[in-house]
Design a protein around this motif. Structure first.
Motif, PDB file in Angstrom:
ATOM      1  N   VAL A  80       4.070   1.934   1.516  1.00 34.49           N
ATOM      2  CA  VAL A  80       3.340   2.924   2.208  1.00 34.49           C
ATOM      3  C   VAL A  80       2.302   3.629   1.409  1.00 34.49           C
ATOM      4  O   VAL A  80       1.063   3.785   1.687  1.00 34.49           O
ATOM      5  CB  VAL A  80       3.855   3.748   3.295  1.00 34.49           C
ATOM      6  N   MET A 128      -1.805   3.250   1.209  1.00 37.30           N
ATOM      7  CA  MET A 128      -2.847   4.436   1.612  1.00 37.30           C
ATOM      8  C   MET A 128      -3.620   4.849   0.426  1.00 37.30           C
ATOM      9  O   MET A 128      -4.783   5.097   0.570  1.00 37.30           O
ATOM     10  CB  MET A 128      -1.950   5.548   2.199  1.00 37.30           C
ATOM     11  N   LEU A 178       2.726   7.582   9.329  1.00 40.33           N
ATOM     12  CA  LEU A 178       3.176   6.847   8.357  1.00 40.33           C
ATOM     13  C   LEU A 178       2.963   7.380   6.653  1.00 40.33           C
ATOM     14  O   LEU A 178       3.953   7.208   5.847  1.00 40.33           O
ATOM     15  CB  LEU A 178       2.275   5.387   8.357  1.00 40.33           C
ATOM     16  N   THR A 179       1.951   8.055   6.548  1.00 39.96           N
ATOM     17  CA  THR A 179       1.709   8.527   5.013  1.00 39.96           C
ATOM     18  C   THR A 179       2.514   9.841   4.785  1.00 39.96           C
ATOM     19  O   THR A 179       3.311   9.634   3.786  1.00 39.96           O
ATOM     20  CB  THR A 179       0.203   9.147   5.131  1.00 39.96           C
ATOM     21  N   GLY A 237       6.069   8.290   4.108  1.00 37.55           N
ATOM     22  CA  GLY A 237       6.170   7.408   2.912  1.00 37.55           C
ATOM     23  C   GLY A 237       6.304   8.399   1.734  1.00 37.55           C
ATOM     24  O   GLY A 237       7.038   8.333   1.052  1.00 37.55           O
TER      25      GLY A 237
END
Length: 355
Positions: free
Chosen positions: A26, A30, A329-330, A333
């Motif tokens: 992830v 990004m 998500l960031t 992660g």
């Protein structure tokens, strides 16, 4: 340099943890999006097309009631000198041209999410680096010299902790303003973007030529978060300064700066590195909050796009939801990567992330 033992620990923990692998994927994804935004974004993030406003993402269809002009046999109906209108149900279908839909101005959400990653990652990484520089300097000095120096520096840190982070950040931005710096995008400036997009068949519209760097926000988030680095590095300095090799270096005539740089800092770097990973996630959340409030100075940001979608929550949820998902998500992660580093670099802590 990373020691062979540390590399072995990193590889061992990574091989045993599916969550760590997912976190790395992830984060790398990004970061790659942020770096190569002009090369992978379908459109310019500011490109508008009002005829395609509020298109839903793939797999969704929406309907809304619009007031349209009434016609009969192809002619506009006029009664008492006024044009007659009627309510009509209009269906909006997803298209492959905008796989994540469009916002209220017809801008492609996928493109804005990709460019928003650039803003969030820049603020997260640079803000964390500046916070670490300030905090580690303060913490190592406090722990090494102790006494009055320790009292003065750490009481200052305690005062900073008394203020809620977001409120302090808002106050500082209000005092200093929204200074944003523009750095030429190397892909666009060299003409590589135009050549690449033509090669792979992406839209040929002009892409933003500058990278917007929210300078005030970077400084503000660093001033809000340096305290955590100071507290961690102080604790490590208090422990390391009593080691025999530090006493030996001082006995051989090494000055304080050399002892701190060559002996104390390298042996205190493990918890600082783990904390830095977690702080990147925290700073991204803080930057998103400031952008949501309109205080970032950047017009393309995940938090800013969430704010733009507030008025469409009941009909076009994806305008706010998709940038929000990118933030979640960031942050997840980065936290998973932080857990992996903690388990690998501190053998005294039992890992909890292995699956």
């Amino acid at each position: 340099m990373i020691s062979p033992r540390t590399l072995r620990n990193l590889k061992k923990e990574l091989s045993h943890s599916v969550l760590a692998k997912a976190g790395i994927v992830v984060v790398v994804f990004m970061v790659a999006m942020a770096i190569f935004a002009p090369l992978v974004a379908p459109y310019s993030p500011g490109q508008q097309n009002l005829d395609q406003a509020r298109e839903p993402p793939l797999g969704f269809t929406t309907k809304e009631t619009k007031e349209v002009t009434k016609t009969e046999n192809g002619s506009v109906v006029i009664e008492n000198g006024q044009v007659v209108t009627e309510n009509q149900t209009v269906y909006n279908n997803a298209t492959l041209a905008h796989p994540l839909g469009t916002d209220g101005n017809g801008r492609d959400i996928l493109s804005r999410v990709i460019y928003g990653a650039r803003t969030s990652m820049l603020v997260g990484l640079l803000g964390t680096a500046l916070a670490a520089l300030i905090g580690v300097t303060v913490g190592l000095s406090a722990g090494y010299y102790r006494g009055r120096v320790d009292d003065a520096l750490m009481r200052t840190a305690d005062i900073m902790l008394a203020f809620p982070s977001l409120i302090l950040a808002v106050a500082l931005v209000g005092v200093w303003g929204q200074a944003a710096f523009r750095i030429p995008d190397p892909f666009v400036a060299t003409g590589f973007t135009e050549w690449w997009r033509g090669l792979v068949g992406l839209s040929a519209g002009p892409m933003p030529g500058d990278i917007v760097l929210p300078g005030t926000v970077i400084v503000v988030v660093a001033l809000v978060n340096w305290v955590w680095f100071a507290r961690v590095s102080r604790g490590e300095a208090l422990s390391v300064r009593e080691e025999e090799y530090v006493k030996a270096a001082k006995a051989l005539g090494a000055n304080d700066s050399r002892v701190l740089g060559r002996h104390v800092l390298p042996n205190a770097i493990t918890p600082i590195l783990v904390l830095a990973t977690v702080q990147v996630a925290a700073i991204i959340l803080l930057e998103s909050a400031l952008s949501f409030l309109g205080l970032s100075g950047a017009s393309v940001s995940w938090g800013f796009d969430i704010a733009l979608g507030r008025q469409y929550q009941s009909t076009s949820w994806w305008i706010s939801a998709i940038p929000g998902i990118a933030i979640v998500l960031t942050v997840i992660g980065l936290n998973l990567v932080g857990d992996w580093l903690r388990d690998a670099l501190d053998p005294g802590i039992d890992g909890e992330g292995g699956v």
